[in-house]
Motif scaffolding. Sequence first.
Motif, PDB file in Angstrom:
ATOM      1  N   LYS A  29      15.183-108.745 -44.966  1.00 21.18           N
ATOM      2  CA  LYS A  29      16.406-108.054 -45.395  1.00 21.18           C
ATOM      3  C   LYS A  29      17.367-107.885 -44.223  1.00 21.18           C
ATOM      4  N   LEU A  30      16.860-107.400 -43.096  1.00 19.63           N
ATOM      5  CA  LEU A  30      17.719-107.177 -41.941  1.00 19.63           C
ATOM      6  C   LEU A  30      18.279-108.493 -41.411  1.00 19.63           C
ATOM      7  N   TRP A  31      17.463-109.527 -41.396  1.00 15.55           N
ATOM      8  CA  TRP A  31      17.910-110.827 -40.899  1.00 15.55           C
ATOM      9  C   TRP A  31      18.996-111.426 -41.790  1.00 15.55           C
ATOM     10  N   TYR A  32      18.701-111.548 -43.075  1.00 13.84           N
ATOM     11  CA  TYR A  32      19.625-112.254 -43.966  1.00 13.84           C
ATOM     12  C   TYR A  32      20.859-111.437 -44.348  1.00 13.84           C
ATOM     13  N   ALA A  33      20.734-110.115 -44.362  1.00 13.75           N
ATOM     14  CA  ALA A  33      21.871-109.290 -44.779  1.00 13.75           C
ATOM     15  C   ALA A  33      22.732-108.810 -43.606  1.00 13.75           C
ATOM     16  N   ILE A  42      21.545-113.536 -32.171  1.00 13.93           N
ATOM     17  CA  ILE A  42      20.309-112.759 -32.218  1.00 13.93           C
ATOM     18  C   ILE A  42      19.201-113.707 -32.646  1.00 13.93           C
ATOM     19  N   TYR A  43      18.098-113.642 -31.931  1.00 11.78           N
ATOM     20  CA  TYR A  43      16.937-114.486 -32.216  1.00 11.78           C
ATOM     21  C   TYR A  43      15.914-113.685 -32.990  1.00 11.78           C
ATOM     22  N   LYS A  44      15.221-114.345 -33.892  1.00 13.37           N
ATOM     23  CA  LYS A  44      14.132-113.672 -34.608  1.00 13.37           C
ATOM     24  C   LYS A  44      12.803-114.154 -34.050  1.00 13.37           C
TER      25      LYS A  44
END
Length: 124
Positions: A29-33, A42-44
Amino acid sequence: MPVTNLPYDSRLNERAKDLRRKMTPQERKLWYAFLRTYPVKIYKQRVIKFFVVDFYCAEARLVIELDGSQHYTEQGKVYDEERSAIMEGYGIEVLRFSNREVNQQFDAVCERIDERIRCRMAEP
């Protein structure tokens, strides 16, 4: 100024890849939104030292961690404190949110991340 040559254990690269494919619902959620399209890269699931951090903004020297229930055990708290101290030794701030915060206060989480990135990038 970002720390560009952080040490990392290359043996964790496969683990990081696996974690990127199997993100938790809150990480997803945090990544895609929010983070994926944030104006600063920002790297995941980034390897730093011998850890895999949830998200990392190199320009702001900021790690973003989402904590599930395992982080609230005594062992989890001690591990997180040690890990954060190591990151801080490299000039990296660790910003932590609970999965519950991501689920219930998503806008506030995003605002806090944005505020910390802006603030850290403005530092000399």
